[in-house]
Design an enzyme around this catalytic site. Structure first.
Site, mmCIF file in Angstrom:
data_model
loop_
_atom_site.group_PDB
_atom_site.id
_atom_site.type_symbol
_atom_site.label_atom_id
_atom_site.label_comp_id
_atom_site.label_asym_id
_atom_site.label_seq_id
_atom_site.Cartn_x
_atom_site.Cartn_y
_atom_site.Cartn_z
ATOM 1 N N TYR A 151 -0.718 20.081 -7.111
ATOM 2 C CA TYR A 151 -0.093 19.549 -5.997
ATOM 3 C C TYR A 151 1.672 19.651 -7.354
ATOM 4 O O TYR A 151 2.661 20.293 -6.661
ATOM 5 C CB TYR A 151 -0.210 18.948 -5.647
ATOM 6 C CG TYR A 151 0.864 18.764 -4.643
ATOM 7 C CD1 TYR A 151 0.647 19.717 -3.181
ATOM 8 C CD2 TYR A 151 1.476 17.503 -4.136
ATOM 9 C CE1 TYR A 151 2.117 19.037 -2.024
ATOM 10 C CE2 TYR A 151 2.850 16.958 -3.116
ATOM 11 C CZ TYR A 151 2.895 17.711 -2.554
ATOM 12 O OH TYR A 151 3.803 17.746 -1.185
ATOM 13 N N VAL A 206 -2.023 6.909 4.019
ATOM 14 C CA VAL A 206 -2.556 6.005 3.821
ATOM 15 C C VAL A 206 -2.010 5.631 5.581
ATOM 16 O O VAL A 206 -3.023 4.838 5.943
ATOM 17 C CB VAL A 206 -2.020 4.602 2.887
ATOM 18 C CG1 VAL A 206 -0.544 4.941 2.587
ATOM 19 C CG2 VAL A 206 -2.137 3.666 2.825
ATOM 20 N N VAL A 207 -0.868 5.795 5.860
ATOM 21 C CA VAL A 207 -0.526 5.121 7.107
ATOM 22 C C VAL A 207 -1.868 6.092 8.570
ATOM 23 O O VAL A 207 -1.633 4.943 9.144
ATOM 24 C CB VAL A 207 0.838 5.546 7.550
ATOM 25 C CG1 VAL A 207 0.793 4.907 9.155
ATOM 26 C CG2 VAL A 207 1.974 5.438 6.824
ATOM 27 N N GLY A 216 -4.834 -3.070 -3.940
ATOM 28 C CA GLY A 216 -3.584 -2.968 -2.616
ATOM 29 C C GLY A 216 -2.142 -3.684 -3.150
ATOM 30 O O GLY A 216 -1.393 -3.922 -1.728
ATOM 31 N N ARG A 242 5.890 3.450 -5.971
ATOM 32 C CA ARG A 242 6.628 4.966 -5.980
ATOM 33 C C ARG A 242 7.780 4.071 -4.619
ATOM 34 O O ARG A 242 7.318 4.093 -3.690
ATOM 35 C CB ARG A 242 6.029 6.138 -4.905
ATOM 36 C CG ARG A 242 6.267 7.531 -4.587
ATOM 37 C CD ARG A 242 7.015 7.930 -6.028
ATOM 38 N NE ARG A 242 5.939 8.707 -7.715
ATOM 39 C CZ ARG A 242 4.832 9.553 -7.125
ATOM 40 N NH1 ARG A 242 4.678 10.044 -5.410
ATOM 41 N NH2 ARG A 242 4.568 9.979 -7.893
#
Length: 321
Positions: free
Chosen positions: A148, A190-191, A210, A280
């Site tokens: 990717y 993740v969401v 986390g 990020r």
């Protein structure tokens, strides 16, 4: 509604972002041709558009040439979550590289503007924070995410080579984490992961400690950035970062979703995936200056809309299989 009606091609038009873009372009008064091979796109995402006489959907894989007549091209076709793009990494590279070649070739023949949905993944695990467009990235070319990351980097190269060699009108944006209704529940993002786990009362999976950060942009804001970028003068090529400049640790996102859903789910820790970036976050100065764009949907509002979508889908049994 726009004064100048156009026929617009959206590749990946049945996907999460593609379906929202098709919806927006139709609302702006354009004719829209969506193409999708349904590897990750879903018919349910565009079923409400099927009765619109200005909308057409075609099943097609853009690793093969496409012969249509359009005024503009938005190239969004590609699996965007690690679970999906690592499932068939060779095909992921092909859709990024061969797909870009085919869409650029089509744009060259038609003398059409062509938009490339690139990604913040071109920055890899960044050593510069926040990431500006002139940062060249820190990418593992042989890792599991490279299909990717490197595929998108090669697509950018092709776009700018066509711009220099053939004077093609290109628009390149780099998308940072985006969320909203029509995300796939099992795509590993993740969401959607946190929300679906919370609504089902399952343990919420936190990778690592986390404390790795992401910055989340609601889908409506992102689509507005797409449309503004396509409308710029020909000398504006990008790349331009589109995303939310407010970063958030993953554990804080999980805690916010627990509170908004009222779940009794517990947070549990799993090992961090290979090559998963620790930070990020976009620098969106160029988007602000060039497009007059910045996100306006606040996190709690966007999460509440997304939770409502997943809650409805779960209640209707759409995600039971």
């Amino acid at each position: 509604m726009t004064d100048l009606k156009k026929r617009i091609l959206v590749t990946g038009g049945a996907g999460f972002l593609g379906s929202h873009l098709c919806e927006r372009l139709l609302a702006d008064g354009h004719d829209v041709l969506a193409v999708d091979n349904y590897f990750t796109g879903q018919r349910d995402n565009i079923s409400h558009l099927m009765g619109n006489p200005h909308f057409e959907i075609m099943r097609h894989d853009i690793t093969f040439p496409l012969y249509v007549e359009v005024d503009e091209i938005y190239n969004l076709a590609c699996p965007a979550s690690p679970v999906r793009y690592q499932f068939d990494p060779v095909q992921t590279t092909k859709v990024n590289v061969l797909g870009a070649v085919n869409m650029l070739g089509l744009a060259k023949r038609l003398k059409a503007k062509v938009f490339q949905a690139s990604t913040s993944e071109v920055y890899g695990d960044p050593t510069v924070h926040p990431q500006t467009e002139d940062y060249r990235g820190s990418v593992n070319t042989i890792g599991p995410r490279a299909c990717y990351d490197e595929g998108k980097r090669c697509a950018e190269t092709l776009f700018f080579d066509y711009f220099r060699q053939h004077q093609l009108r290109i628009k390149v944006v780099r998308i940072f984490n985006t969320y909203g209704p029509r995300m796939h529940p099992n795509d590993g993002r993740v969401v959607s992961n946190f929300i679906v786990q919370a609504l089902r009362g399952e343990n919420i999976t936190i990778f690592g400690d986390g404390m790795q950060t992401r910055a989340f942009c609601y889908v409506d804001d992102l689509i507005e950035g797409f449309v503004r970028m396509m409308a710029t003068q020909d000398d504006v090529t990008g790349p331009i970062n589109l995303g939310n400049p407010v970063e958030l640790p993953m554990i804080h996102l999980a805690e916010r979703i627990v509170e908004l859903t009222g779940t009794k789910s517990r947070l549990i820790n799993h090992p961090l995936p290979v090559d998963d970036p620790m930070q990020r976050c976009p620098d969106i100065s160029k988007a602000r200056d060039t497009l007059g764009w910045q996100p306006i949907v606040q996190l709690d509002e966007g999460l509440s809309r997304t939770i409502a979508y997943f809650d409805h889908q779960l209640a209707a049994g759409f995600f039971n299989t």
